[in-house]
Design an enzyme around this catalytic site. Sequence first.
Site, PDB file in Angstrom:
ATOM      1  N   GLY A  55       0.834   3.313   4.748  1.00 16.75           N
ATOM      2  CA  GLY A  55       2.119   3.480   5.419  1.00 16.75           C
ATOM      3  C   GLY A  55       2.929   2.202   5.404  1.00 16.75           C
ATOM      4  N   GLU A  98      -2.856  -0.153   3.201  1.00 17.81           N
ATOM      5  CA  GLU A  98      -2.088   0.043   1.969  1.00 17.81           C
ATOM      6  C   GLU A  98      -0.628   0.189   2.373  1.00 17.81           C
ATOM      7  OE1 GLU A  98      -3.107  -0.183  -1.082  1.00 17.81           O
ATOM      8  OE2 GLU A  98      -5.214  -0.471  -0.553  1.00 17.81           O
ATOM      9  N   CYS A 115       5.708   3.092  -2.458  1.00 15.25           N
ATOM     10  CA  CYS A 115       5.408   1.693  -2.115  1.00 15.25           C
ATOM     11  C   CYS A 115       5.467   0.773  -3.314  1.00 15.25           C
ATOM     12  CB  CYS A 115       4.045   1.608  -1.435  1.00 15.25           C
ATOM     13  SG  CYS A 115       2.685   2.262  -2.448  1.00 15.25           S
TER      14      CYS A 115
END
Length: 561
Positions: A272, A294, A329
């Site tokens: 997140g 992560e 991400c």
Amino acid sequence: MFASAPATPSVVLSRHPSSLLWRSTLIFPSLGFRSIPSFCWRNQQLFCNRSSPVSVQQLDGFGMDYNPESMDAARIVRELRNTFRSGLTRSVEWRLMQLRSILKLTQEREGDIKEALAKDGDKCSFEAFAGEGRRSILTLLLFRSMQIFVIISSCKLALKELKKWTAPQKVSTTLATYPSTGAIISEPLGVALVISAWNYPFSLSLEPVIGAIAAGNAVVLKPSELAPATSSLLAELIPLYLDTSAIRVVEGGVPETTALLEQRWDKIFYTGNPRIARIVMTAAAKHLTPVTLELGGKCPVIIDATADLNVAAKRIASGKWGLHGGQACIAADYILAENSIASSLIDKLKVTIQEFYGKDPSKSSDLSRIVNTRHFCRLTELLDDIKTSDKIVHGGERDEKRLYIAPTILHDVSIDSPIMAEEIFGPLLPVLTVDSIDEALELVNSRPKPLALYLFTNKKDVKEKVIAETSSGGILINDCFLHFTNSNLPFGGVGESGMGAYHGKFSFDTFTHKKALLSRSFGGENAARYPPYTASKEKLVKCLLEGDYFGLVLFMLGLKS
């Protein structure tokens, strides 16, 4: 909402089809297979003699009291801890069984998985165009099949390599411990919590679960509530395919996640953003629980004058707008381009956007929409900021009703503007000009460490310089995001972009404690280690600790004082 509960009968503690007999023999080891109660045999036949999946309804009447809403967080953890302490999950055969079941789940229920992903993640195709009849079949297949491929690939790798991963790793020993043998034992941490993200809800949920199971842990999966269809599907399928005495799914939002974080875990794996990661770490600190985070961050693209701009523009566009419209991400967050090629790069990017998404990208079914209204408003605020609004050189169009923001390029925004202060996580791409690679590195190193850094150059010395003088979770030369697909590489961040890594064996390792083992016989006694201590004993011990074989021989022969 808590999504699963264990079976209540004292004999059948697991609903996993291939683990019923296994569990029964653990409970009644002296009885053997012939003395197992008949209802266990009926359960085994119900599952093993079928070529199609079993529904929850078919579990009724077979000694399986399944109620997905009957548990609280504390009870879930307590029961999983009891399962772990029983030794069930440490068995390599049990682990292989669960991995095969995840593979089977993914292959048998591919249609259901793709449908759920379409509802949750294919903003370009499902939500935005559901009423307009425009759906790109290829885009749907690419987005959904990629997540399914990741899980199938991870399962197959773990199934192939698990026995090697779990085998004790022999290590050399020292003269000080002679005679002895040494090994590293990979042991499971215990009960793990996996908190997943919404943007790739299937693969980001199950890949860490695969690592946790392969390592021999019991595990709770908390899927993202922002991907409700996938979350619901996982909560439905996991009890049908996996051993829920050791593997559970918990659905819900903030209250359920908070309740889970209040428990004591042996490992927490969170995917997140850094804000929530701090909450997770604070909760973990209470019990000194190890965490893998992560996260993301602003992934920079550095490009110099030697790069092939035609190829670079396509790969950057794919690594920005092709990754969920920048909602990933590892999406390219901003570009640092040398002055001499910045304008040409922007022109190439404009051409590439038109090639990929047409003259009017709002009509393209290959472009993802924004996940929700809150994120849409956040992105439009970045665009409308006084330091940003006059820097738009391409795109900028938006439609709140359809959660659409066009692929947008901004040129030379201010370093202190809001768009450069936070991870963009959307289709906005600032291009900043720099006079040299040194200036680019200075800017990158002045900011939090990114999850990924992308460098486009043909100069060997520039490659070596950027690799040596920057810190990031990963670095990719002349492309974007593809390092994520290589299971032989660790994937993870550093500093603000996360801690720990996974993929392939790294997933196994992140859920494993490496236990040192040194084994000696009762022979090989050395009086020098015991008091009373003398000068000669001290010299002997020094030789042993330093591994000085020659000095030791001289000492034993009386040739060294």
